[in-house]
Design an enzyme around this catalytic site. Structure first.
Site, PDB file in Angstrom:
ATOM      1  N   GLU A  77      42.177  40.547  41.710  1.00 45.49           N
ATOM      2  CA  GLU A  77      43.541  40.179  42.084  1.00 45.49           C
ATOM      3  C   GLU A  77      44.344  41.424  42.399  1.00 45.49           C
ATOM      4  O   GLU A  77      45.149  41.437  43.322  1.00 45.49           O
ATOM      5  CB  GLU A  77      44.215  39.393  40.951  1.00 45.49           C
ATOM      6  CG  GLU A  77      45.417  38.576  41.404  1.00 45.49           C
ATOM      7  CD  GLU A  77      46.715  39.371  41.437  1.00 45.49           C
ATOM      8  OE1 GLU A  77      47.661  38.925  42.124  1.00 45.49           O
ATOM      9  OE2 GLU A  77      46.800  40.431  40.813  1.00 45.49           O
ATOM     10  N   ASP A 128      41.185  41.487  35.857  1.00 47.32           N
ATOM     11  CA  ASP A 128      41.226  42.881  36.319  1.00 47.32           C
ATOM     12  C   ASP A 128      42.637  43.441  36.133  1.00 47.32           C
ATOM     13  O   ASP A 128      43.626  42.691  36.063  1.00 47.32           O
ATOM     14  CB  ASP A 128      40.756  43.005  37.776  1.00 47.32           C
ATOM     15  CG  ASP A 128      41.628  42.248  38.763  1.00 47.32           C
ATOM     16  OD1 ASP A 128      42.056  41.126  38.430  1.00 47.32           O
ATOM     17  OD2 ASP A 128      41.887  42.778  39.867  1.00 47.32           O
TER      18      ASP A 128
HETATM   19 ZN    ZN Z   1      48.797  39.847  37.862  1.00 48.60          ZN
END
Ligand code: ZN
Length: 406
Positions: free
Chosen positions: A161, A95
């Site tokens: 994340e 992501d």
């Molecule tokens: Zn990162």
């Protein structure tokens, strides 16, 4: 589908003379990943691409979606080849943060264009580029070793994340542990380097703890202070005491711990009123001389000493999943440092600086070091990576894998 062509396409633009065993092109893999619009929590095709690529090399691939009330569902990914120990894991995230104003980019953020020797795109350094290098290095290693590692290699990749990270690496590790997966070492390919590839390996992070100090008094008229008890006096006393004394002198791996007040609040809009309560908020970045619990106890002890019997106070601690951790320098860090020196001639610094990362979760399962690309342009407009860095990082990861299983 956001990508085209084979991930194994030969990188003739990058490698003038590809050797027979060097077939995977990190630039081609990175471009395929960059063309996927995987802004958290969207998968965008990035994990699908990794699935196709790694399945083709003999990996067993698991895709799973994790959920949490009040948060977006997020797709995650685990791929492993081999069943024996030792087990080396590459961890990361596909992501990315949003590109911001796309018109501000010299090259569109999801086009994966190469210009002037640099590959542009959101995630180029944080951290699709790092994942591409790890995949290329592992594919090359497998080709050179009959298609199987002398042990196990896995990729543990999350799509959560850059967001609130509740449906990502921690759940993925718990899922793996429930299946009986055991990891011996992990390389997290976050952009660890400050100025040049090979200057920094992150071997740990400080812990982070947020607290509130609440001092209670007795509200009253400002002209009759004898009938009131002003909590601001007590607050100032305790704040001063907590700032006066260092928490420690630093450790072998970490700088001194640090307490910083971030807010002092009374919220009193009335000029002739002594308030009944005063509050302060603070953050502590702490090293391996403390645990979350020992640190809270230390702060409460110091406050009690400053307060004596006259000041009524309490602490409220915010929940923290950011404890301190570090990998002790040893054979594994030497292996990584040696591979860096071989490819770049640099002797990396072992750093514990900066904010937190998914390494804080991984460290509960196996030793983890962070080493990836150079972080200069991460999250910025025109995020980009020199093609030469992708080639060099692939060589570093390849040396690590080769020597790990030698
Ligand atoms: Zn990162």
């Amino acid at each position: 589908m956001c990508y085209t062509g084979s991930p194994l396409s030969r990188g003739r633009t990058v490698r003038e003379k590809p050797s027979p065993t060097m077939t995977a092109d990190p630039v081609a893999i990175a471009r395929n990943l960059l063309r996927c619009r995987s802004v958290t929590p969207a998968e965008g095709g990035a994990l699908k691409f990794l699935e196709t690529t790694l399945k083709g090399a003999g990996f067993t691939v698991h895709r799973m979606t994790f959920s949490e009330p009040g948060a977006d569902d997020v797709e995650n990914f685990y791929a492993r080849i081999g069943t024996a120990a030792p087990h080396l894991m590459f961890a990361g995230h596909t992501d990315v943060v949003p590109p911001g104003d796309e018109k501000a980019w010299t090259h569109p953020p999801f086009s994966g264009e190469v210009a002037g020797g640099e590959l542009y795109g959101r995630g180029a350094v944080d951290m699709k580029g790092g994942i591409a290098c790890a995949v290329a290095a592992v594919l090359d290693h497998l080709v050179a070793n009959g298609g199987k590692p002398k042990g196990s290699i896995s990729f543990l990749i999350t799509g959560d994340e850059e967001g609130i990270a509740v449906n990502g690496t921690l759940k993925l590790l718990q899922w793996a542990a429930e299946r009986g997966e055991k990891f011996d070492h992990c390389i997290l390919g976050e952009p660890s380097n400050v100025n040049a590839l090979g200057d920094t390996i992150k071997i740990g992070r400080r812990g982070s703890l947020n607290g509130h100090l609440i001092v209670s008094g007795r509200q009253g008229h400002v002209a009759y202070p004898d009938r009131a008890d002003n909590p601001i006096r007590g607050l100032v006393t305790i704040v001063a005491a907590l700032q006066a004394e260092p928490l420690d002198g630093g450790s072998a791996l970490f700088p001194p711990s640090h307490l910083e007040f971030t807010s002092v609040d009374v919220g009193n809009k009335t000029v002739n009123l002594i308030p009944g309560e005063a509050r302060a908020r603070f953050n502590i970045r702490f090293n391996d001389m403390h645990t979350l619990d020992s640190l809270k106890a230390l702060i409460e002890r110091r406050a009690a000493r400053a307060a004596g019997s006259a000041i009524k106070f309490a602490f409220k601690w915010e929940p923290s999943n950011a404890g301190v951790f570090a990998v002790k320098p040893g054979p594994f860090t030497d292996l990584v440092a040696g591979a860096i020196a071989k490819a770049t001639g640099r002797k990396p610094e072992f750093s514990t600086s900066g904010g937190t990362s998914d390494a804080r979760f991984i460290t509960q399962f196996c030793p983890v070091v962070e080493f990836g690309l150079v972080g200069q342009t991460m999250h910025a407009v025109d995020e980009r990576v020199p093609v030469a860095d992708l080639t060099a990082l692939t060589a570093i990861y390849r040396t690590i894998v080769d020597r790990y299983f030698a």
